[in-house]
Design a protein around this motif. Structure first.
Motif, PDB file in Angstrom:
ATOM      1  N   ASN A 233       0.805  -1.225   0.000  1.00  9.26           N
ATOM      2  CA  ASN A 233       0.000   0.000   0.000  1.00  9.26           C
ATOM      3  C   ASN A 233       0.837   1.273   0.000  1.00  9.26           C
ATOM      4  O   ASN A 233       0.287   2.375   0.048  1.00  9.26           O
ATOM      5  N   GLN A 234       2.150   1.148  -0.031  1.00  2.00           N
ATOM      6  CA  GLN A 234       3.002   2.332  -0.038  1.00  2.00           C
ATOM      7  C   GLN A 234       2.784   3.137  -1.320  1.00  2.00           C
ATOM      8  O   GLN A 234       2.743   2.572  -2.412  1.00  2.00           O
ATOM      9  N   LYS A 235       2.683   4.460  -1.193  1.00  2.00           N
ATOM     10  CA  LYS A 235       2.450   5.354  -2.331  1.00  2.00           C
ATOM     11  C   LYS A 235       3.659   6.234  -2.635  1.00  2.00           C
ATOM     12  O   LYS A 235       3.544   7.225  -3.347  1.00  2.00           O
ATOM     13  N   THR A 236       4.808   5.860  -2.111  1.00  2.00           N
ATOM     14  CA  THR A 236       5.981   6.721  -2.280  1.00  2.00           C
ATOM     15  C   THR A 236       6.480   6.739  -3.714  1.00  2.00           C
ATOM     16  O   THR A 236       7.055   7.737  -4.163  1.00  2.00           O
ATOM     17  N   LEU A 238       4.766   6.872  -6.399  1.00  2.00           N
ATOM     18  CA  LEU A 238       3.956   7.812  -7.173  1.00  2.00           C
ATOM     19  C   LEU A 238       4.188   9.246  -6.760  1.00  2.00           C
ATOM     20  O   LEU A 238       4.164  10.157  -7.591  1.00  2.00           O
ATOM     21  N   SER A 239       4.448   9.481  -5.487  1.00  2.00           N
ATOM     22  CA  SER A 239       4.553  10.853  -4.984  1.00  2.00           C
ATOM     23  C   SER A 239       5.959  11.421  -5.086  1.00  2.00           C
ATOM     24  O   SER A 239       6.150  12.617  -4.868  1.00  2.00           O
ATOM     25  N   TYR A 288       5.691   3.333 -11.259  1.00  2.00           N
ATOM     26  CA  TYR A 288       4.806   4.263 -10.559  1.00  2.00           C
ATOM     27  C   TYR A 288       3.777   3.530  -9.702  1.00  2.00           C
ATOM     28  O   TYR A 288       3.555   3.890  -8.548  1.00  2.00           O
ATOM     29  N   ARG A 289       3.150   2.512 -10.282  1.00  2.00           N
ATOM     30  CA  ARG A 289       2.128   1.772  -9.548  1.00  2.00           C
ATOM     31  C   ARG A 289       2.214   0.299  -9.916  1.00  2.00           C
ATOM     32  O   ARG A 289       2.670  -0.054 -10.998  1.00  2.00           O
ATOM     33  N   ASP A 319      -4.974   7.830 -11.569  1.00  2.00           N
ATOM     34  CA  ASP A 319      -4.315   9.008 -10.994  1.00  2.00           C
ATOM     35  C   ASP A 319      -3.720   9.926 -12.059  1.00  2.00           C
ATOM     36  O   ASP A 319      -3.139  10.965 -11.716  1.00  2.00           O
TER      37      ASP A 319
END
Length: 523
Positions: A233-236, A238-239, A288-289, A319
């Motif tokens: 679930n980490q979104k790093t 993408l950000s 990215y994902r 996104d």
């Protein structure tokens, strides 16, 4: 390559601490866009008159309407208020001269006494693999050990960093058996690993490492990825950076041949048995994902687009809507309704398409026999009212391309080997095929880089394989960010060795520079 390619400048005041550099975050790229229109079924007729769809300009720049109008220029009186300046009567008297060391810092500029340090490879890794995630792993590992009768595991964050660094080092310095790193025989012992942690302690951590509290799983919960979900679930990714304009979606395999309901068999893969992962990556190979495939149980509701297009493409691209990105995918996903749905959301799709998924476009195209008569490189193109172009091109076999941003022109020449004439030939190639070949290989590039120094030790617990694969992907992504930063050029091996050494040294108590302020400036 990236919009707003970043030169990262770390301006920090010299404070010596024992803890490692912890980044607070990277600036996010923000642009205003209008919302997308709802998805509708594809029914527009095909026409060969408008046969050449051109690639559209990226909409990453602010629209002209968002510029400041001439009449809205900032008035002189609206600048930093003159009244905020020290009044003339408040000027410092001649006898009260300000000492050189007591001057107010202008804009937090770094003075001569301040130390300036660059952002190092470990800092890029720690931004993508944040301290909070390591703390959660430590907490759940101690809890899991306590639940299984090991009450004094006492795992710490520093020790977990060392454990991760040791596993990184084992990926590029490979021994047949893990205990050989601690061997007492001359020529076998590896001090970098052996001096960092005892072998029994290393195996103990490997035995009890855990990512979630097992008791928190509700009865009847069919989540197959429950044991590894906090890591996934980490979104790093993408950000951390602005997304590339050209991206691709493809499958990836995490090798595993143990007993697992998620295990898939994918022929023609170097490792055909394993856990399937859907990945969205840029042309550079930066991921990215990603989404781990859970089979039928993890599909959820499916729209009229179908399982593969809806669950994979639309989900992984939610996104980047209304940003004019170009996404490439193969014939497992590509359908005319999918390309239309992406177009309505401000995303342009291009992919190889199966003949029976062309929605009537094949009736308007030249048949295969006619193309074979014209010879290798022959092409036929049709476009519908929605500006979706289907290209039929004869190479060694007939290829169908569907795209909302590219058609036949501008065509170019591709080098092909002729078995009959025993020489290389120049074959005309449509622009859609050229664009697809240039930007479809992002996921394959990531696979190639991960396979260079993988951490693959036999383990019956499938989620450990997924975790170490995630660790390898994080390292490669951090390397991509490091290369884009404009710092010293390092190959992947030297970068990974730098990260591993820094993580191991965190346990040994070697001092590192910690920032009071870290500023990342995008140019």
């Amino acid at each position: 390559m990236f919009h707003g390619l970043c030169h990262w400048v770390a301006s920090l005041r010299g404070v010596r601490q024992s803890s490692s550099l912890s980044l607070t975050g990277f600036p996010r790229w923000l642009t205003l866009y209008s919302g997308g229109s709802p998805v509708s079924c594809f029914s527009a007729p095909w026409s060969s008159s408008g046969s050449n769809a051109r690639i559209s300009d990226s909409g990453d720049e602010d629209a002209e309407g968002d510029e400041v109008a001439e009449g809205d220029e900032v008035a002189e009186g609206d600048e930093d208020a003159e009244g905020d300046e020290d009044a003339e009567g408040d000027e410092v008297a001649e006898g009260d001269e300000v000492a050189e060391g007591d001057e107010d810092a202008e804009g937090d500029e770094v003075t001569e006494g301040d130390e300036v340090a660059e952002v190092e490879p470990p800092d890029f890794f720690m931004h993508l693999f944040p301290e909070d995630l390591i703390d959660d792993i430590v907490q759940n590992s101690n809890l899991y050990a306590f639940q299984n009768g090991k009450e004094n595991l006492a795992l710490t964050t520093r020790e977990m960093k060392t454990f991760l660094g040791m596993n990184m080092a084992m990926s590029y310095i490979r021994y047949p058996r893990s205990r050989m790193y601690w061997s007492s025989e001359e020529g076998l012992r590896l001090d970098l690993i052996a001096n960092a942690m005892a072998v029994n302690r290393f195996e103990q951590i490997l035995r009890f490492i855990h990512f979630v509290d097992n008791s928190s799983q509700e009865p009847g919960n069919a989540e197959r990825l429950f044991k590894i979900r906090p890591v996934l679930n980490q979104k790093t990714f993408l950000s951390a950076v602005n997304p590339e304009e050209m991206q691709s979606i493809d499958e990836q395999t995490i090798p595993f041949k143990g007993r697992l309901s998620l295990k898939q068999y994918i022929p023609k893969k170097p490792k055909p048995w394993g856990v399937k992962v859907w990945v969205r990556a840029g042309s550079s190979g930066y991921v990215y994902r990603f989404e781990v495939y859970q089979g039928v149980a993890g599909r959820g509701p499916v729209s009229a687009l179908g399982m593969a297009p809806d669950v994979v493409i639309m989900h992984l691209c939610d996104d980047i809507q209304q940003k004019n990105h170009k996404v490439f995918f193969d014939n497992l996903f590509c359908t005319i309704p999918l390309i239309q749905a992406l177009q309505q959301q401000g995303t342009y799709g291009t992919g190889t398409c199966r003949k029976n998924w062309l929605r009537g476009a094949q009736l308007k195209l030249k048949d295969e026999k006619q193309l074979q008569t014209e010879g290798r490189g022959a092409c036929s193109v049709v476009t519908n009212a929605e500006n979706i172009t289907v290209t039929r091109w004869l190479d060694s076999s007939v290829i169908h391309m569907a795209s909302s941003c590219a058609g036949q022109s501008p065509s170019d020449l591709a080098q092909r080997w002729s078995k009959k004439e025993k020489e290389m030939l120049n074959v005309p190639r449509p622009f859609a095929v050229k664009l697809y070949n240039q930007h479809m290989g992002g996921v394959d590039l990531m696979d190639q880089l991960v396979a260079m120094y993988p951490r693959r030790r036999k383990n019956k617990r499938w989620y450990m394989r997924v975790f170490f694969h995630f660790l390898d992907v994080t390292t490669v992504n951090a390397w991509h960010l490091y290369r884009m930063s404009g710092l010293e050029n390092k190959n992947l091996l030297h970068f990974k060795a730098s990260v591993a050494r820094a993580l191991i040294n965190s346990q040994l108590g070697i001092e590192q520079v910690a920032p009071s302020q870290v500023k990342f400036i995008f140019f």
